[in-house]
Design a protein around this motif. Structure first.
Motif, PDB file in Angstrom:
ATOM      1  N   VAL A 189     -10.037  15.388   0.547  1.00  0.00           N
ATOM      2  CA  VAL A 189     -10.687  16.477  -0.195  1.00  0.00           C
ATOM      3  C   VAL A 189     -11.119  16.018  -1.585  1.00  0.00           C
ATOM      4  O   VAL A 189     -12.242  16.292  -2.029  1.00  0.00           O
ATOM      5  N   VAL A 190     -10.251  15.263  -2.265  1.00  0.00           N
ATOM      6  CA  VAL A 190     -10.588  14.854  -3.626  1.00  0.00           C
ATOM      7  C   VAL A 190     -11.739  13.844  -3.627  1.00  0.00           C
ATOM      8  O   VAL A 190     -12.568  13.821  -4.543  1.00  0.00           O
ATOM      9  N   LEU A 191     -11.831  13.034  -2.563  1.00  0.00           N
ATOM     10  CA  LEU A 191     -12.974  12.122  -2.490  1.00  0.00           C
ATOM     11  C   LEU A 191     -14.265  12.881  -2.183  1.00  0.00           C
ATOM     12  O   LEU A 191     -15.340  12.463  -2.605  1.00  0.00           O
ATOM     13  N   ASP A 192     -14.162  14.001  -1.499  1.00  0.00           N
ATOM     14  CA  ASP A 192     -15.337  14.871  -1.368  1.00  0.00           C
ATOM     15  C   ASP A 192     -15.731  15.438  -2.744  1.00  0.00           C
ATOM     16  O   ASP A 192     -16.912  15.456  -3.103  1.00  0.00           O
ATOM     17  N   TRP A 193     -14.746  15.880  -3.515  1.00  0.00           N
ATOM     18  CA  TRP A 193     -15.033  16.350  -4.892  1.00  0.00           C
ATOM     19  C   TRP A 193     -15.783  15.280  -5.671  1.00  0.00           C
ATOM     20  O   TRP A 193     -16.798  15.536  -6.295  1.00  0.00           O
ATOM     21  N   LEU A 194     -15.200  14.076  -5.634  1.00  0.00           N
ATOM     22  CA  LEU A 194     -15.754  12.981  -6.430  1.00  0.00           C
ATOM     23  C   LEU A 194     -17.159  12.626  -5.941  1.00  0.00           C
ATOM     24  O   LEU A 194     -18.057  12.377  -6.741  1.00  0.00           O
ATOM     25  N   GLY A 195     -17.332  12.622  -4.611  1.00  0.00           N
ATOM     26  CA  GLY A 195     -18.657  12.355  -4.045  1.00  0.00           C
ATOM     27  C   GLY A 195     -19.671  13.385  -4.522  1.00  0.00           C
ATOM     28  O   GLY A 195     -20.802  13.046  -4.886  1.00  0.00           O
TER      29      GLY A 195
ATOM     30  N   GLY B 271     -18.736  11.240   8.053  1.00  0.00           N
ATOM     31  CA  GLY B 271     -18.479  10.316   6.952  1.00  0.00           C
ATOM     32  C   GLY B 271     -17.151  10.627   6.300  1.00  0.00           C
ATOM     33  O   GLY B 271     -16.304  11.312   6.881  1.00  0.00           O
ATOM     34  N   GLY B 272     -16.986  10.113   5.078  1.00  0.00           N
ATOM     35  CA  GLY B 272     -15.777  10.436   4.346  1.00  0.00           C
ATOM     36  C   GLY B 272     -15.397   9.339   3.375  1.00  0.00           C
ATOM     37  O   GLY B 272     -15.960   8.239   3.402  1.00  0.00           O
ATOM     38  N   GLY B 273     -14.454   9.682   2.523  1.00  0.00           N
ATOM     39  CA  GLY B 273     -14.023   8.750   1.486  1.00  0.00           C
ATOM     40  C   GLY B 273     -12.599   8.288   1.696  1.00  0.00           C
ATOM     41  O   GLY B 273     -11.809   8.937   2.381  1.00  0.00           O
ATOM     42  N   VAL B 274     -12.301   7.150   1.074  1.00  0.00           N
ATOM     43  CA  VAL B 274     -10.968   6.566   1.162  1.00  0.00           C
ATOM     44  C   VAL B 274     -10.706   5.851  -0.166  1.00  0.00           C
ATOM     45  O   VAL B 274     -11.649   5.376  -0.802  1.00  0.00           O
ATOM     46  N   ILE B 275      -9.456   5.819  -0.593  1.00  0.00           N
ATOM     47  CA  ILE B 275      -9.121   5.081  -1.811  1.00  0.00           C
ATOM     48  C   ILE B 275      -8.630   3.692  -1.425  1.00  0.00           C
ATOM     49  O   ILE B 275      -7.636   3.556  -0.706  1.00  0.00           O
ATOM     50  N   GLN B 276      -9.344   2.678  -1.896  1.00  0.00           N
ATOM     51  CA  GLN B 276      -8.915   1.293  -1.706  1.00  0.00           C
ATOM     52  C   GLN B 276      -8.261   0.822  -2.994  1.00  0.00           C
ATOM     53  O   GLN B 276      -8.385   1.460  -4.042  1.00  0.00           O
ATOM     54  N   GLY B 277      -7.584  -0.303  -2.920  1.00  0.00           N
ATOM     55  CA  GLY B 277      -6.941  -0.846  -4.109  1.00  0.00           C
ATOM     56  C   GLY B 277      -7.931  -1.432  -5.095  1.00  0.00           C
ATOM     57  O   GLY B 277      -7.727  -1.387  -6.303  1.00  0.00           O
ATOM     58  N   SER B 278      -9.013  -2.006  -4.599  1.00  0.00           N
ATOM     59  CA  SER B 278      -9.970  -2.649  -5.490  1.00  0.00           C
ATOM     60  C   SER B 278     -11.341  -2.677  -4.839  1.00  0.00           C
ATOM     61  O   SER B 278     -11.471  -2.528  -3.625  1.00  0.00           O
TER      62      SER B 278
ATOM     63  N   ILE C 101      -7.286  -2.624   4.995  1.00  0.00           N
ATOM     64  CA  ILE C 101      -6.628  -3.844   5.476  1.00  0.00           C
ATOM     65  C   ILE C 101      -5.117  -3.625   5.656  1.00  0.00           C
ATOM     66  O   ILE C 101      -4.581  -3.920   6.714  1.00  0.00           O
ATOM     67  N   PRO C 102      -4.403  -3.130   4.635  1.00  0.00           N
ATOM     68  CA  PRO C 102      -2.955  -2.997   4.815  1.00  0.00           C
ATOM     69  C   PRO C 102      -2.608  -1.837   5.739  1.00  0.00           C
ATOM     70  O   PRO C 102      -3.461  -0.996   6.033  1.00  0.00           O
ATOM     71  N   LEU C 103      -1.376  -1.792   6.146  1.00  0.00           N
ATOM     72  CA  LEU C 103      -0.879  -0.613   6.848  1.00  0.00           C
ATOM     73  C   LEU C 103      -0.438   0.434   5.815  1.00  0.00           C
ATOM     74  O   LEU C 103      -0.896   1.570   5.820  1.00  0.00           O
ATOM     75  N   GLY C 104       0.392   0.018   4.887  1.00  0.00           N
ATOM     76  CA  GLY C 104       0.960   0.955   3.918  1.00  0.00           C
ATOM     77  C   GLY C 104      -0.036   1.377   2.855  1.00  0.00           C
ATOM     78  O   GLY C 104      -1.001   0.672   2.559  1.00  0.00           O
ATOM     79  N   ARG C 105       0.195   2.544   2.306  1.00  0.00           N
ATOM     80  CA  ARG C 105      -0.665   3.025   1.219  1.00  0.00           C
ATOM     81  C   ARG C 105       0.104   4.053   0.391  1.00  0.00           C
ATOM     82  O   ARG C 105       0.914   4.810   0.895  1.00  0.00           O
ATOM     83  N   ARG C 106      -0.157   4.039  -0.918  1.00  0.00           N
ATOM     84  CA  ARG C 106       0.512   4.964  -1.828  1.00  0.00           C
ATOM     85  C   ARG C 106      -0.258   6.283  -1.888  1.00  0.00           C
ATOM     86  O   ARG C 106      -1.404   6.367  -1.472  1.00  0.00           O
ATOM     87  N   PHE C 107       0.361   7.250  -2.522  1.00  0.00           N
ATOM     88  CA  PHE C 107      -0.245   8.578  -2.698  1.00  0.00           C
ATOM     89  C   PHE C 107      -1.120   8.523  -3.953  1.00  0.00           C
ATOM     90  O   PHE C 107      -0.826   9.155  -4.962  1.00  0.00           O
ATOM     91  N   ARG C 108      -2.207   7.767  -3.858  1.00  0.00           N
ATOM     92  CA  ARG C 108      -3.013   7.508  -5.046  1.00  0.00           C
ATOM     93  C   ARG C 108      -3.929   8.662  -5.430  1.00  0.00           C
ATOM     94  O   ARG C 108      -4.418   8.731  -6.549  1.00  0.00           O
ATOM     95  N   SER C 109      -4.196   9.549  -4.441  1.00  0.00           N
ATOM     96  CA  SER C 109      -5.120  10.636  -4.771  1.00  0.00           C
ATOM     97  C   SER C 109      -4.523  11.599  -5.797  1.00  0.00           C
ATOM     98  O   SER C 109      -5.260  12.329  -6.451  1.00  0.00           O
TER      99      SER C 109
END
Ligand code: PLP
Length: 442
Positions: free
Chosen positions: A117-123, A140-147, A302-310
Motif C-alpha cells: 500500500v505504501v509503495l502505491d502511495w509513493l508511486g 504491477g506493484g512495488g517492492v522495497i529492495q535494499g539498494s 534475491i534474499p529470502l528474508g526481509r525486514r519490515f522496512r515499509s
C-alpha cells in the motif's frame, strides 16, 4: 538485559542519538584515523563473560566515533545524500522490536500489506503510470529492495528469464544455454559504479525507451537519486517516458528522509519477477494463492528474508506529508543553485554540467592535476568533505547538497573555504608542475 533495563537504556540511547544529530556540526566531518586504527583498540576475541551496558556505551565515543565519517553533518557534500529523519529512526526501533522476517504474506501479513500500500502511495506521489501500481487487483506493484544495485540485478534476472521463455516459445529447439550466450544488456555511458552524474538528454532517452518497447527489450530505469525530486511537479518531466519502461526504481534512502536501506522498485508485471524467482519448498507454502491481495515478496527479491522496512517509509510520509517532503527537495535544489551562483561569480572556476537538482559539478579552469591538488587540500583540511568524478576526460569536483539540516550559511562557508584554498594553491602552483609530476611517475 531485561525489559526494565531496556526502557532505561533505550531512553539514554535516544538522548545520545538526539545529541549526536543536534550537535553534529561541532564534529570534524571526516575522521583523522588511518587504515587499521580500530583493531588495536579492541580485544582480539569476543568477551567470554558478559559486559555491562556502560562498558559498551563508553566505547562508542572512544572507539567508534573517532572513525565515523559524519554523513549527516551540514559540512558533508560528498557522494550523495543519505536520508535521515527522526520519524524514520523511530520506525526502525519498532521494526527491530517486531523483528519479523516477512518473506511471505503469512510470515507477517502487516509487513507485506503495508509495503504494497505504501509503495502505491509513493508511486502516486511521483505520478507513476497506473500500470506500476498494485491497487486491489493490479498486475504491477512495488517492492522495497535494499539498494538500487539490487533493483537493477533483480530486473536483469527477470528480463533474462522472460526473454529465454519468449525465444523458447517461438523456437523450442533452441536450448537455454544457446539463448543465454546471446543475450545483451545496454547501459548509459554516463554511469560509473551505478552512479549517474547527469540526466543526459531526455529526448534521446525517450526514443531509446520507445525502441525498447517496440523491440521487446526489457527497460529498467534507475533514478536512485533523482527519483525523490519527482514528487515536485516542476521536476516530474524528468521522468517522462517511464510509461515505456518495464521496471523503475529510486531510493527514498537517498533524498526522501527515509534512513538507509529503502530502495523502492516497481514493475508493470509482477508475474515477470515471480517467474524469475519463484521457489516453493513445502514449509513456505500456505493455503493462499498469489494474487493482487496476497503477495509473497520473497519472489520479488534475491534474499529470502526481509525486514519490515515499509514502517519507516510510512512514518515519514505521514509525518512530513507530501508538502513537507517537497519543501525538503526544494530547499536542497535552492542551495545547489546558490553554490552554482557563487562558483560562476569567480572567474577562476567553471561549472561542468547543468545544475538541475542538488548536485554541482565544478572545477578550476586548468589542468586535472591542479584540480586534484585542490581537492586534496580541501579534504585534508577536513572542514568540509567532497569527492571527485570524471566527466568525459576532465577531473571534476562534485558538490552534493546532502544533509537534512544544511543551510545557506553552510554553503556560503564551504564556498569561502574552497575559494581561499584555491587562492593559496594558485599562489604556489607552477604551470609546469604537471609535467614534473608526470616525469616523476615515469
Ligand atoms: C546512488 C546511486 C546508485 C547506488 O545506489 P545503491 O542503492 O547504493 O545501490 C545507483 N544508481 C544511481 C543512479 C545512483 O545515483
Amino acid at each position: 538485559m531485561d525489559a526494565a533495563e531496556f526502557r532505561k537504556r533505550g531512553k539514554e540511547m535516544v538522548d545520545y542519538v538526539a545529541d549526536y544529530l543536534e550537535k553534529i556540526d561541532k564534529r570534524q566531518v571526516f575522521p583523522d584515523v588511518e587504515p587499521g586504527y580500530l583493531r588495536p583498540l579492541i580485544p582480539d576475541c569476543a568477551p567470554q563473560d558478559p559486559e555491562s551496558f556502560e562498558d559498551v556505551f563508553k566505547d562508542i565515543e572512544k572507539i567508534i566515533m573517532p572513525g565515523v565519517t559524519h554523513w549527516h553533518s551540514p559540512y558533508f557534500f560528498a557522494y550523495f545524500p543519505a536520508a535521515s529523519s527522526f520519524p524514520a529512526l523511530l520506525a526502525d526501533i519498532l521494526c527491530g522490536g517486531i523483528g519479523c522476517v516477512g518473506f511471505s504474506w503469512a510470515a507477517s501479513p502487516a509487513c507485506t500489506e503495508l509495503e504494497t500500500v505504501v509503495l502505491d502511495w509513493l508511486g502516486k506521489m511521483i505520478n507513476l503510470p497506473e500500470e506500476f501500481l498494485a491497487g486491489k487487483d493490479g498486475q504491477g506493484g512495488g517492492v522495497i529492495q535494499g539498494s538500487a544495485s539490487e533493483a537493477t540485478l533483480v530486473s536483469l534476472l527477470a528480463a533474462r528469464t522472460k526473454t529465454i521463455r519468449r525465444v523458447q516459445s517461438e523456437k523450442p529447439e533452441v536450448t537455454e544455454a544457446e539463448i543465454m550466450g546471446r543475450l545483451v544488456a545496454y547501459a548509459s555511458d554516463q554511469v560509473s559504479t551505478s552512479q549517474k552524474h547527469r540526466p543526459g538528454s531526455m529526448g534521446s532517452i525517450l526514443s531509446i525507451l520507445i525502441n525498447c518497447n517496440r523491440e521487446n527489450i526489457w527497460m529498467h530505469i534507475d533514478a536512485a537519486y533523482a527519483g525523490s525530486a519527482f514528487i515536485c511537479p516542476e521536476f516530474r518531466h524528468l521522468l517522462n517516458g517511464v510509461e515505456f519502461a518495464d521496471s523503475f526504481n529510486f531510493n527514498p534512502h537517498k533524498w526522501l528522509l527515509v534512513n538507509f536501506d529503502c530502495s523502492a522498485m516497481w514493475v508493470k508485471k509482477r508475474s515477470d519477477l515471480i517467474g524469475a524467482f519463484k521457489l516453493e519448498p513445502l514449509y513456505l507454502q500456505h493455503h493462499h494463492q498469489e494474487s493482487g491481495l496476497v503477495t509473497d515478496y520473497r519472489h520479488w527479491q534475491i534474499p529470502l528474508g526481509r525486514r519490515f522496512r515499509s514502517l519507516k517509509l510510512w512514518f515519514v510520509l505521514r509525518m512530513y506529508g507530501v508538502t513537507g517532503l517537497q519543501e525538503h527537495i526544494r530547499k536542497h535544489v535552492r542551495l545547489s543553485h546558490q553554490f552554482e551562483r557563487l562558483v560562476l561569480q569567480d572567474e577562476r572556476f567553471e561549472i561542468c554540467a547543468e545544475v538541475i537538482l542538488g548536485l554541482v559539478c565544478f572545477r578550476l579552469k586548468g589542468s586535472n592535476e591542479l584540480n586534484k591538488a585542490l581537492l586534496k587540500t580541501i579534504n585534508d583540511a577536513k572542514k568540509i568533505h567532497l569527492v571527485p568524478c570524471h566527466l568525459r576526460e576532465k577531473f571534476v569536483l562534485r558538490f552534493a547538497i546532502c544533509s537534512r539540516t544544511v543551510e545557506c550559511a553552510h554553503v556560503q562557508f564551504a564556498w569561502q573555504h574552497i575559494s581561499q584554498l584555491a587562492t593559496e594553491l594558485l599562489e604556489t602552483w607552477e604551470p609546469n608542475q604537471q609535467q614534473q609530476q608526470e616525469q616523476e611517475q615515469c
